[in-house]
Design an enzyme around this catalytic site. Structure first.
Site, PDB file in Angstrom:
ATOM      1  N   HIS A 378     -18.755 -51.743  29.056  1.00 56.41           N
ATOM      2  CA  HIS A 378     -19.033 -50.526  28.359  1.00 56.41           C
ATOM      3  C   HIS A 378     -18.720 -49.110  28.945  1.00 56.41           C
ATOM      4  O   HIS A 378     -19.024 -48.080  28.367  1.00 56.41           O
ATOM      5  CB  HIS A 378     -20.427 -50.229  27.711  1.00 56.41           C
ATOM      6  N   LYS A 575     -25.349 -37.198  19.388  1.00 57.77           N
ATOM      7  CA  LYS A 575     -25.099 -38.427  20.647  1.00 57.77           C
ATOM      8  C   LYS A 575     -25.837 -38.400  21.469  1.00 57.77           C
ATOM      9  O   LYS A 575     -26.556 -37.141  21.771  1.00 57.77           O
ATOM     10  CB  LYS A 575     -23.589 -38.531  20.759  1.00 57.77           C
ATOM     11  N   ARG A 576     -26.054 -39.157  22.380  1.00 55.70           N
ATOM     12  CA  ARG A 576     -27.169 -39.008  23.732  1.00 55.70           C
ATOM     13  C   ARG A 576     -26.326 -37.876  24.596  1.00 55.70           C
ATOM     14  O   ARG A 576     -25.316 -37.368  24.266  1.00 55.70           O
ATOM     15  CB  ARG A 576     -26.583 -40.555  24.630  1.00 55.70           C
ATOM     16  N   LYS A 581     -20.110 -36.108  27.914  1.00 50.93           N
ATOM     17  CA  LYS A 581     -20.006 -36.137  26.545  1.00 50.93           C
ATOM     18  C   LYS A 581     -19.642 -34.425  25.959  1.00 50.93           C
ATOM     19  O   LYS A 581     -19.551 -34.121  25.033  1.00 50.93           O
ATOM     20  CB  LYS A 581     -21.186 -36.643  25.551  1.00 50.93           C
ATOM     21  N   THR A 683     -18.358 -44.657  18.826  1.00 49.85           N
ATOM     22  CA  THR A 683     -18.633 -45.319  17.335  1.00 49.85           C
ATOM     23  C   THR A 683     -19.102 -44.106  16.510  1.00 49.85           C
ATOM     24  O   THR A 683     -18.531 -44.062  15.185  1.00 49.85           O
ATOM     25  CB  THR A 683     -19.421 -46.334  17.154  1.00 49.85           C
ATOM     26  N   LYS A 687     -17.792 -42.876  12.442  1.00 49.81           N
ATOM     27  CA  LYS A 687     -18.768 -42.839  11.369  1.00 49.81           C
ATOM     28  C   LYS A 687     -18.226 -41.674  10.449  1.00 49.81           C
ATOM     29  O   LYS A 687     -18.331 -41.439   9.384  1.00 49.81           O
ATOM     30  CB  LYS A 687     -20.193 -42.773  11.744  1.00 49.81           C
TER      31      LYS A 687
HETATM   32  C1  LIG Z   1     -23.337 -44.171  16.293  1.00 53.69           C
HETATM   33  C2  LIG Z   1     -24.565 -43.915  17.016  1.00 53.69           C
HETATM   34  C3  LIG Z   1     -24.550 -43.658  18.322  1.00 53.69           C
HETATM   35  C4  LIG Z   1     -23.436 -43.569  19.337  1.00 53.69           C
HETATM   36  O1  LIG Z   1     -22.746 -42.329  19.062  1.00 53.69           O
HETATM   37  P1  LIG Z   1     -21.373 -41.987  19.955  1.00 53.69           P
HETATM   38  O2  LIG Z   1     -21.154 -40.348  19.160  1.00 53.69           O
HETATM   39  O3  LIG Z   1     -20.475 -43.001  19.957  1.00 53.69           O
HETATM   40  O4  LIG Z   1     -21.843 -41.739  21.378  1.00 53.69           O
HETATM   41  C5  LIG Z   1     -25.550 -43.337  19.031  1.00 53.69           C
HETATM   42  N1  LIG Z   1     -26.866 -43.234  18.492  1.00 53.69           N
HETATM   43  C6  LIG Z   1     -26.902 -43.434  17.062  1.00 53.69           C
HETATM   44  C7  LIG Z   1     -28.101 -43.547  16.466  1.00 53.69           C
HETATM   45  C8  LIG Z   1     -25.838 -43.842  16.348  1.00 53.69           C
HETATM   46  O5  LIG Z   1     -26.096 -44.115  15.104  1.00 53.69           O
END
Ligand SMILES: *Cc1c(COP(=O)(O)O)cnc(C)c1O
Length: 838
Positions: A378, A575-576, A581, A683, A687
């Site tokens: 990853h 996101k984190r 990022k 991911t 979404k």
């Molecule tokens: C989808 C998701 C992530 C991943 O987000 P990225 O933008 O791909 O880093 C992290 N935390 C939660 C709660 C998510 O639903």
């Protein structure tokens, strides 16, 4: 047509074995009423939302328990037909599962939303309010853990014989609070009100050892005598399919001491001493280590990993022997998948169990291990690859270390034969880092990624670019040694949670146009493409988005006290928090926009609400500083009367799955702005697009495949590409040049450095500014101008509601490929099927 029919005859056979009739509502009503009576007997408050939630969960759990037993019986019989190729059971090992809430999903899967809605109404409550009382199961950090949760959903949906294996963390990672604009971590006590979903399995228990020594018997066989013994006990969490009665299982391990108290010590009155083992065992259950900045922290983490792996593999072997009587077929009938290297001890533990506990010879044990094990990488950052100090490893896992040495010896012999005379190569690929170079003070370390690669028959990355870079950079040597071992399987998300559940209104609009089958076969979404210019459809998309934005605006007001205008453009990055990022790039743009608005308040601004959410690892100072800056800037911008609703910056605390389900359906613009070559897949990006947000993004991770699927012209792509980043760094990148030649950027940096957002305190962000003007590892300065220019294009398009709406439809229409059902079908085909063993 189910996805697995096209992908795998093996799993299709399992699906067709089951009918898809729902349990009679009468049966559920009875189960619900019985559970409610039990709840009320325990509650002094009457039928509260909590009591209703727990009663509904218990009722669902009973039904799911029955489906679980049926599923297990079907899977156990999977070898019975000699005419069919045997089906392998998948064991998905992951330190993280970010499940979120379960009740809404279970009700939809069981087809019970309507009857429970009525049952709740009878108690004077509505469904959404009851669903909200459930705590999130937040047993993970971010994307990797959420991916594992989406996979469990797809395992069930595709009817794949499988077990997800994880740990039952009592306090998840941490809950994020914000105090004076700063992140504060508190324990996430998600089990406080009990966990109505879990099925304890008191009969599923395995011993797990640590420490001690290896004894050699007279016949030369080796035996590990651990110093500490724990017991792993199973708790199951059942995940239903939506279109069959199949379920998948998340089996989570809970640690207890073999001897909970030392009775002699207790009788002497030495109570802490008597409870020592108990406390030490219990520490394994506390938290998912959000960072490992201390030695005891690191050691606990290694113990957690070994505990997960050992219990899971003993469970696998036990089940396999029950079903097939002999271990010779273990590799053929079982896949063991490593979600990153955290469970990479698995091959060493499997070898130990086969050799020492079951008396198998090395060659057969190794062949079985290689057949069974596969690994997903990853990350491309070498510093993020997991290694363990050899000393610590040996102290905790002496027999495993012996086995790793032997695996390494045989592996290096093979490399030596393949590439004679290349000593440097041997040192680079060895499972042991001899510590002859930088970092870690020269100590010897065990390289977990190397173990995972050498022991796997397949290694995959998570998006096309990532898989390509993986074999060109961090794993280039291994790719040379094992051509054909490396693959790509692009990530996906489950459409059940990430469209049907989180956005029921948009789901209905889509249903009206193309029917309901997209829930099972997301590729159906492409049927929206020819309808993208349909004025009525665009209008429907728009009014759904508007309603979702109002809902979010209300939540923002409740959580932060900030009033935002639902007609403004909702620009979202959740996101984190991590430098790569680039939330900081987003904030720099907010500041630039703020300064421009103040300088020219009467220009034709497109009003924007910028929403940021995310947790920073507790020891990651730079990430925490970015959170603080977001609050500092927000405070100034949001209270400036000259700005009004032309610009707002909101930080939503405690990001998690349920918050994502609220925010994503309300987003107009999705920020996916990592430095090219750093985000493995993402991911979150999927979404958002699935919910009709447009993306502003770099040519990175799965953004690339998304752009190609929907048409690159439908995404706001900006910035350096991976090869540009590499080239510029090679030539000697100087971020100051970009600042000097860009007046707007210079004003932004000067404002932060001068304390404009920190009450005149110029020291608060000195480190942050120095990092930007010094190395600027993630190239924010180089990408700023293009990012800001692209944001202006976003403004312009947003003014044209029809053009924007058409693109939103095209985004959704292009997302058919990004279902985790497709991802899992590919894993089955290329990684987990008997066929993939070659
Ligand atoms: C989808 C998701 C992530 C991943 O987000 P990225 O933008 O791909 O880093 C992290 N935390 C939660 C709660 C998510 O639903």
């Amino acid at each position: 047509m189910t996805v697995c029919t096209t992908a795998s005859p093996e799993t299709a056979a399992m699906n067709n074995n089951t009918s898809s009739s729902s349990p009679a509502p009468a049966e559920l009503q009875a189960a619900f009423q019985a559970a409610l009576q039990r709840e009320l007997a325990q509650s002094s408050e009457g039928p509260t939302r909590e009591a209703l939630m727990r009663a509904a969960a218990s009722a669902c759990r009973e039904l799911l328990g029955q489906r679980w037993a049926t599923t297990q019986r079907a899977d156990a019989a999977r070898g019975d037909d000699p005419a069919k190729a045997p089906v392998r059971r998948v064991h998905y090992l992951s330190m993280e599962f970010l499940m979120g809430r379960a009740l809404g999903n279970a009700l939809a899967a069981l087809g019970l939303d309507a009857s429970l809605r009525e049952a709740f109404a009878a108690e004077g409550q509505n469904l959404p309010d009851v669903l909200e009382r459930e705590s999130d199961a937040a047993l993970g950090n971010g994307g990797l853990g959420r991916l594992a949760a989406c996979f469990l959903d797809s395992f069930a949906e595709l009817g794949l014989p499988s077990f997800g294996y994880g740990l039952r963390y009592q306090y998840g990672m941490f809950a994020q609070r914000i105090q004076d604009g700063r992140q504060v971590e508190v324990p996430d006590d998600w089990l406080r009100l009990g966990q109505p979903w879990e099925l304890p399995r008191p009969d599923v228990r395995y011993p797990v050892g640590f420490g001690g020594r290896v004894e050699v018997d007279a016949d030369g066989s080796r035996r590990w005598v651990p110093a500490e013994r724990l017991v792993a006990q199973a708790f199951d969490f059942i995940v239903p399919a939506h279109h069959s009665e199949r379920v998948s299982t998340l089996r989570q391990w809970h640690a207890t001491a073999e001897a909970p108290i030392d009775f002699n010590a207790f009788c002497r009155g030495a109570h802490p001493q008597a409870a020592k083992h108990r406390v030490s065992a219990d520490a394994l259950n506390w938290v998912l280590y959000p960072d490992d900045s201390t030695d005891p922290g690191r050691e606990l983490r290694l113990k957690q990993e070994a505990f997960l792996v050992s219990a899971s593999l003993q469970d696998l072997i036990h089940r396999h022997l029950r079903e097939f009587r002999s271990l010779h077929s273990l590799g053929k009938l079982n896949a063991i998948h490593l979600n990153d290297t955290h469970p990479a001890l698995a091959p060493a533990e499997l070898m130990r169990l086969l050799l020492d506990e079951h008396g198998m010879g090395w060659d057969e044990a190794w062949a079985i291990t290689r057949q069974a094990v596969s690994y997903t990488n990853h990350t491309l950052m070498p510093e993020a690859l997991e290694t363990w100090p050899l000393q610590m490893f040996e102290a905790l896992l002496p027999r495993h270390l012996e086995i790793i040495f032997e695996i390494n010896h045989r592996f290096l012999e093979q490399v030596r034969a393949q590439f004679p005379g290349d000593e440097a190569l041997l040192a680079r690929v060895s499972l042991i880092d001899e510590g002859g170079h930088h970092g870690h003070g020269g100590e010897r370390r065990v390289r977990m990624a190397a173990l995972a690669i050498v022991a796997s028959h397949r290694v995959n990355g998570v998006a096309a670019l990532h898989s390509e870079l993986m074999v060109q950079t961090i794993f280039a040597d291994y790719a040379k040694i094992f051509p054909g071992r490396f693959h790509n399987v692009t990530n996906g998300v489950t459409p059940r949670r990430w469209l049907q559940q989180c956005n029921p209104a948009l789901s209905s609009v889509i249903d009206e146009r193309i029917g309901k089958t997209w829930r099972q076969d997301l590729s159906q979404l492409s049927k929206l493409k020819p309808l993208a210019g349909d004025t009525a459809l665009i209008q429907q998309f728009r009014s759904v988005k508007r309603a979702n934005k109002e809902r979010l605006a209300e939540l923002i007001r409740r959580e932060t006290g900030i009033a935002v205008n639902p007609d403004s453009l909702f620009d979202v990055q959740i996101k984190r928090i991590h430098e790569y990022k680039r939330q900081l790039l987003n904030i720099l743009h907010v500041i630039a926009r703020y300064q421009a608005i103040v300088a020219n308040p009467n220009a034709d601004w497109t009003p924007r609400t910028v929403v940021i959410a995310g947790k920073a690892a507790s020891a990651y100072q730079m990430a925490k500083s970015i959170i603080r800056l977001a609050h500092d800037v927000g405070r100034i911008v949001n209270s400036d009367a000259r700005v009004g609703d032309k610009l707002k910056l909101v930080f939503m605390p405690n990001y998690g799955v349920s918050l994502a389900e609220m925010i994503i359906p309300a987003a107009d613009l999705s920020e996916q702005i990592s430095t090219a070559g750093t985000e493995a897949s993402g991911t979150g990006n999927m979404k958002f697009s699935l919910n009709g947000a447009l993306t502003i993004g770099t040519w990175d991770g799965a953004n690339i495949e998304m752009a190609e699927a929907m048409g690159t012209e439908n995404m706001f792509v900006f910035g350096l590409k991976t090869e540009d980043v590499a080239k510029m760094k090679a030539l000697g990148y100087d971020p100051r040049l970009y600042v000097e030649e860009n007046r707007a950027l210079k004003n932004v940096i000067d404002a932060i450095a001068g304390g404009a957002f920190s009450g005149g305190d110029a020291s608060r962000y000195r480190q942050l500014v120095d990092a930007l003007l010094g190395r600027d590892t993630y190239m924010l300065m180089a990408d700023f101008a293009d990012y800001a220019a692209t944001q202006s294009k976003v403004d312009a398009l947003y003014k044209d509601a029809r053009a924007w709406g058409e693109r939103a439809v095209l985004n959704v229409a292009g997302m058919g490929w990004f279902s985790s059902d497709r991802t899992i079908a590919e894993y089955v085909e290329r990684v987990w099927s008997v066929k993939s063993l070659g």
